[in-house]
Design an enzyme around this catalytic site. Structure first.
Site, PDB file in Angstrom:
ATOM      1  N   ASP A   1      47.307 -12.885  18.132  1.00 54.99           N
ATOM      2  CA  ASP A   1      47.296 -13.465  19.476  1.00 54.99           C
ATOM      3  C   ASP A   1      46.417 -14.715  19.428  1.00 54.99           C
ATOM      4  OD1 ASP A   1      48.452 -10.935  19.842  1.00 54.99           O
ATOM      5  OD2 ASP A   1      47.476 -10.604  21.777  1.00 54.99           O
TER       6      ASP A   1
ATOM      7  N   LYS B   1      51.757 -14.896  26.336  1.00 49.63           N
ATOM      8  CA  LYS B   1      50.772 -13.964  26.902  1.00 49.63           C
ATOM      9  C   LYS B   1      49.968 -14.685  27.971  1.00 49.63           C
ATOM     10  CE  LYS B   1      46.598 -11.481  25.292  1.00 49.63           C
ATOM     11  NZ  LYS B   1      45.836 -11.031  24.105  1.00 49.63           N
TER      12      LYS B   1
ATOM     13  N   LYS C   1      53.544 -10.760  27.457  1.00 50.63           N
ATOM     14  CA  LYS C   1      52.380  -9.864  27.503  1.00 50.63           C
ATOM     15  C   LYS C   1      51.425 -10.278  28.617  1.00 50.63           C
ATOM     16  CE  LYS C   1      48.389  -8.359  24.694  1.00 50.63           C
ATOM     17  NZ  LYS C   1      47.801  -8.333  23.330  1.00 50.63           N
TER      18      LYS C   1
END
EC number: 4.1.2.4
Length: 258
Positions: A102, A165, A199
């Site tokens: 990430d 995300k 996400k």
């Protein structure tokens, strides 16, 4: 099973169970790994700082859940625009054994009008990842404006992100339903739902929250879309609430709120 229980079970299996705190220790990460294995199924992944990957890998293997994926973070949490450092951190995460990375998008550069550095950073980090999943954190609560959130999402997708995300969980405003809708609409409108996931992270704390986010994804991208290769919740305190909703009581308490 009630609708809320069904949503809670679905959400649990989509969780990236997270600890990203300055006081993280081997013991806390081992406890997180134990929490990822529940009586009603495992979380999709854990998300930890890179230095804890070896101990997490060992723990997950020893407890019989090697399929729980290990996600880590790079260019975190500030999203600086130094591509070289972001790529070096990403390569190091891969070398440590991360299954997923990430990375934080250089959102302040985009706010200042620079679209190129974000594209290049994501592109080079994806090249460093190869087949390893790359999720890109755009920091919606700092971008705030719909035009910027959609532009950041588009840049990430065009540069090769596997997931977009919302947030690091380290700023005052993290995931919100409004921001989630904007990002899901970009995935739909670009026609990339087959290969790009979403996400929400930070602020998803209850089964009711999770159910609302999943209902939105079902509405925008279809009821079959949000599987564990297209949808994750970045959270920690959510797990306890989901287990309580599912009336599972013998689970260890999990880390501080995220």
């Amino acid at each position: 099973m009630s609708d809320l229980k069904a949503a809670a079970l679905r959400a649990l299996k989509l969780m990236d169970l997270t600890t990203l705190n300055d006081d993280d220790t081997d013991a806390k990460v081992i406890a997180l790994c134990h929490d990822a294995k529940t009586p009603v199924g495992n979380t999709a992944a854990i998300c930890i700082y890179p230095r804890f990957i070896p101990i997490a890998k060992k723990t997950l293997r020893e407890q019989g859940t090697p399929e729980v994926r290990i996600a880590t973070v790079t260019n975190f949490p500030h999203g600086n625009d130094d591509i070289e450092i972001a790529v070096a951190e990403t390569k190091a995460a891969v070398a440590y054994g991360a299954d997923e990375v990430d990375v934080v998008f250089p959102y302040r550069a985009l706010m200042a009008g620079d679209e190129k550095v974000g594209f290049e950073l994501v592109k080079q980090c994806k090249e460093a990842c190869g087949d390893i999943l790359l999720k890109v954190i755009i920091e919606t609560g700092e971008l705030k404006e719909e035009a910027l959130i959609k532009k950041a999402s588009q840049i990430c997708i065009e540069a090769g992100a596997d997931f977009i995300k919302t947030s690091t969980g380290k700023v005052p405003v993290n995931a919100t339903p409004e921001y989630a809708r904007m990002m899901l609409e970009v995935i739909r409108d670009m026609g990339v739902a087959e290969k790009v996931g979403f996400k929400p992270a930070g602020g998803v704390r209850t089964a009711e929250d999770a159910a609302a986010y999943l209902a939105m994804a079902d509405d925008i991208l279809g009821s079959e879309w949000a599987d564990n290769m297209h949808y994750r919740f970045g959270a920690s305190s959510l797990l306890t609430n989901l287990l309580n909703t599912l009336e599972v009581t013998d689970q260890v308490a999990d880390p501080a709120a995220y």
